[in-house]
Write a protein that holds these residues in place. Structure first.
Motif, PDB file in Angstrom:
ATOM      1  N   VAL A 291       0.851  -1.200   0.000  1.00 23.08           N
ATOM      2  CA  VAL A 291       0.000   0.000   0.000  1.00 23.08           C
ATOM      3  C   VAL A 291       0.880   1.242   0.000  1.00 23.08           C
ATOM      4  CG1 VAL A 291      -1.823   1.267   1.201  1.00 23.08           C
ATOM      5  CG2 VAL A 291      -1.693  -1.219   1.394  1.00 23.08           C
ATOM      6  N   MET A 292       0.481   2.225  -0.768  1.00 25.80           N
ATOM      7  CA  MET A 292       1.069   3.558  -0.613  1.00 25.80           C
ATOM      8  C   MET A 292       0.003   4.490  -0.069  1.00 25.80           C
ATOM      9  SD  MET A 292       3.018   6.156  -3.244  1.00 25.80           S
ATOM     10  CE  MET A 292       4.647   5.479  -2.851  1.00 25.80           C
ATOM     11  N   THR A 293       0.332   5.223   0.991  1.00 30.28           N
ATOM     12  CA  THR A 293      -0.568   6.242   1.524  1.00 30.28           C
ATOM     13  C   THR A 293       0.055   7.596   1.257  1.00 30.28           C
ATOM     14  OG1 THR A 293       0.445   6.179   3.730  1.00 30.28           O
ATOM     15  CG2 THR A 293      -1.403   4.689   3.319  1.00 30.28           C
ATOM     16  N   ALA A 294      -0.623   8.427   0.491  1.00 32.37           N
ATOM     17  CA  ALA A 294      -0.187   9.801   0.239  1.00 32.37           C
ATOM     18  C   ALA A 294      -1.038  10.683   1.130  1.00 32.37           C
ATOM     19  CB  ALA A 294      -0.354  10.158  -1.231  1.00 32.37           C
ATOM     20  N   ALA A 295      -0.489  11.023   2.280  1.00 26.89           N
ATOM     21  CA  ALA A 295      -1.318  11.635   3.316  1.00 26.89           C
ATOM     22  C   ALA A 295      -0.446  12.407   4.289  1.00 26.89           C
ATOM     23  CB  ALA A 295      -2.094  10.557   4.067  1.00 26.89           C
ATOM     24  N   GLY A 296      -1.034  13.450   4.861  1.00 29.88           N
ATOM     25  CA  GLY A 296      -0.347  14.223   5.878  1.00 29.88           C
ATOM     26  C   GLY A 296       0.406  15.403   5.302  1.00 29.88           C
ATOM     27  N   GLY A 302      -0.255  13.936  11.634  1.00 31.03           N
ATOM     28  CA  GLY A 302      -0.892  12.807  12.309  1.00 31.03           C
ATOM     29  C   GLY A 302      -1.866  12.057  11.423  1.00 31.03           C
ATOM     30  N   ALA A 303      -2.537  12.773  10.500  1.00 30.87           N
ATOM     31  CA  ALA A 303      -3.481  12.106   9.598  1.00 30.87           C
ATOM     32  C   ALA A 303      -2.760  11.066   8.756  1.00 30.87           C
ATOM     33  CB  ALA A 303      -4.165  13.141   8.706  1.00 30.87           C
ATOM     34  N   GLY A 304      -1.574  11.429   8.260  1.00 28.97           N
ATOM     35  CA  GLY A 304      -0.804  10.475   7.466  1.00 28.97           C
ATOM     36  C   GLY A 304      -0.321   9.303   8.281  1.00 28.97           C
ATOM     37  N   LEU A 305       0.118   9.555   9.509  1.00 29.88           N
ATOM     38  CA  LEU A 305       0.619   8.477  10.360  1.00 29.88           C
ATOM     39  C   LEU A 305      -0.498   7.515  10.731  1.00 29.88           C
ATOM     40  CD1 LEU A 305       3.009   7.283  11.900  1.00 29.88           C
ATOM     41  CD2 LEU A 305       2.412   8.762  13.837  1.00 29.88           C
ATOM     42  N   LEU A 306      -1.669   8.041  11.082  1.00 30.29           N
ATOM     43  CA  LEU A 306      -2.804   7.181  11.409  1.00 30.29           C
ATOM     44  C   LEU A 306      -3.198   6.311  10.224  1.00 30.29           C
ATOM     45  CD1 LEU A 306      -5.027   9.723  13.381  1.00 30.29           C
ATOM     46  CD2 LEU A 306      -4.064   7.611  14.332  1.00 30.29           C
ATOM     47  N   CYS A 307      -3.262   6.919   9.053  1.00 33.39           N
ATOM     48  CA  CYS A 307      -3.685   6.199   7.858  1.00 33.39           C
ATOM     49  C   CYS A 307      -2.704   5.080   7.528  1.00 33.39           C
ATOM     50  CB  CYS A 307      -3.793   7.186   6.699  1.00 33.39           C
ATOM     51  SG  CYS A 307      -4.313   6.466   5.148  1.00 33.39           S
TER      52      CYS A 307
END
Length: 547
Positions: A291-296, A302-307
């Motif tokens: 998975v790649m999460t492009a977030a924060g 924190g939004a990116g870390l949680l995701c």
């Protein structure tokens, strides 16, 4: 378990009668018997769920209902069973109540019929049930009266059967004398069992009138109406039982997309998914996707870390957290299991300067991409460029700021469809921006809003909130009963996006990943709430620890 609109239920009953094996009288007789059996069990303090009736997932359970009605006793001090008041409307719902009164009399529970209008106004099937009631031996025949405000002594009853309004469309305040009768019934302190759905609940949306019956339990006939699975209707229905009445009631028989109440059985049978994770003995991290999460961003890291952490906890073999270059050094080691992809941001620390083509190149070898939590504002056209640069087969989850950007683009319906599928996860405010509906309009008709958007744009849509709705592109919908009010806190949506992205990377279809992800997300919230003093103390990270 399937849900239906009032019109679908009526059409299914008509279809069942077309072959001549069932009649309207038979269906009403079966409905009255099912209602009477539930009242009988309730009156004696037994478990409501009998050998045939099944509880609608998410219902509170008899114990919870009865504890709210402490001090109410159906058995009098002398050992006699107190009579139940049968509140009877003019239509088919009133006929169901009259049939139930006859069966209650035969079970030893006396009844008194309280008509909302003179019996001369009853419809044909209700008249037939009244005649059958009058054929009982004199000792078993219930008393009858036409309601007049203030004329009923509620203290002599053991409970109330609500058979007033049924599935007729309700909007706005109710007319007299029904409104006064409902207010008196609610104020009596007696347990109320509703026939099919509480009088005043709109069957297709869950909207409620003023006043509306506050039921202790509801016996739905054949199929539960959608209004019993959406708030505020859920809060008026109490413990919901679904009882068969002899017809094969399946929306597929009408060629219609189904609405399912999510349960372990639905996950297995309708989606082919297990509620809990199972791992192959002969497997490795490559088996479970990347998975790649492009977030924060700098202000919302924190939004990116949680995701990203939620994606890890949901079983993905590998998770890479993509973020602006200036942020990368600050988050190194926050979650040692995560890999980082630092993207050139021109020193800004924000996504506005990140080239979407660079992000697409970094995501090209991944198994899913989650985009949105904590991104902040994006330049016009940024998301469209990313959309077109990504491999068509790569599944996407768009959440939070990605959804706001999508709404601002205004032309999403014309964008090319993606082979890998797209899951959108809006809360009601974001859904309002996507659809142009007001937030109250979205909330009044959550299933229709989600279904229309998913079908019109070829996406799977997760409309978040209490009783989250999942809509697939083919119109099939799922309503989720897991979760609790403690989850109304910042970051829980970021966790959900990570869960769904993880399931997509593991090879699940967008509809299965969304439904299973929402189910597990809510169940984790329930476990987290049970472990704390109060659900109010929940924070988003607690959910991750209970996945």
């Amino acid at each position: 378990m399937n849900l239906a609109t009032a019109q679908q239920r009526r059409r299914l009953e008509e279809k069942a009668m077309e072959g001549g094996l069932l009649t309207a009288a038979t269906l009403m007789e079966n409905a009255g018997r099912a209602l009477a059996e539930a009242v009988y069990r309730f009156a004696l303090g037994h478990e409501l769920e009998g050998p045939y009736a099944r509880r609608l997932p998410g219902s509170p359970g008899t114990g919870a209902v009865r504890s709210c009605r402490s001090g109410v006793h159906t058995i009098s001090n002398s050992g006699e069973v107190r009579p139940w008041a049968i509140l009877t409307g003019k239509g088919r719902n009133g006929g169901d109540g009259l049939a139930a009164a006859r069966h209650l009399a035969l079970l030893g529970v006396p009844a008194r019929i309280v008509y909302s209008a003179p019996p001369e106004q009853l419809d044909e099937e209700a008249v037939r049930q009244r005649r059958l009631l009058h054929k009982l031996p004199a000792a078993l025949q219930p008393d009858e009266q036409v309601y007049e405000p203030g004329a009923i002594d509620w203290n002599g009853f053991g409970g109330i059967v609500d058979a007033l309004l049924g599935t007729g469309t309700v909007s706005g305040p109710l007319r007299e004398p029904v409104a006064s009768l409902i207010r008196e019934a609610n104020g009596s302190g007696l347990p109320i069992v509703s026939a099919d759905l509480p009088s005043g609940v709109e069957p297709d949306t869950g909207a409620v009138s003023d006043p509306c019956i506050q039921a202790s339990a509801t016996v739905a006939f054949g199929l539960a109406k959608i209004g019993l699975a959406q708030y505020p209707g859920v809060g008026m229905a109490g413990d919901v039982l679904v009882a068969p009445i002899g017809a094969s009631l399946d929306a597929a028989a009408l060629g219609l997309p189904a609405v399912h109440m999510l349960s372990e059985r639905v996950l297995r049978n309708a989606l082919g998914e297990e509620p809990d994770d199972r791992r192959q003995a002969d497997s490795n991290k490559g088996t479970y996707g990347h998975v790649m999460t492009a977030a924060g961003s700098r202000l919302m890291s924190g939004a990116g870390l949680l995701c990203a952490t939620a994606a890890l906890r949901s079983g993905a073999g590998l998770v890479t957290w993509a973020l602006p270059d200036r942020m990368a050094e600050a988050v190194i080691g926050l979650r040692p299991e995560l890999m980082l992809a630092a993207l050139n941001d021109g020193g800004s620390g924000g996504w506005q300067e990140v080239d979407p083509v660079e992000l697409a190149s970094a995501a090209a070898e991944m198994d899913s991409l989650v985009l949105g939590p904590g991104l902040g504002k994006l330049p016009p056209g940024w998301l469209r460029r990313l959309w077109e640069a990504l491999p068509e087969s790569l599944p996407l989850v768009l959440d939070a700021d990605a959804l706001n950007h999508l709404a601002a683009e205004k032309d999403f319906a014309s964008w090319p469809r993606r082979q890998g599928g797209v899951v959108l996860t809006p809360h009601p405010g974001e859904m309002s921006r996507l659809t142009g509906w007001s937030t109250p309009e979205v909330q009044r008709n959550r299933i229709e809003a989600a279904r229309r958007y998913a079908s019109g744009h070829g996406v799977t849509l997760v409309l978040k909130g209490v009783r989250t709705v999942i809509a697939a592109p083919d119109g099939t919908c799922f309503v989720n009963p897991t979760g609790n009010a403690g989850m109304a806190t910042g970051g829980t949506g970021d966790v959900l996006a990570g869960i769904i992205g993880s399931l997509l990377a593991q090879g699940k279809s967008p509809a299965a990943a969304a439904a299973l992800g929402v189910w597990r997300h809510g169940a984790a919230g329930d476990r987290a709430a049970a472990a704390r003093r109060s659900p109010a103390s929940l924070i988003a990270g607690d959910l991750i620890e209970h996945l």
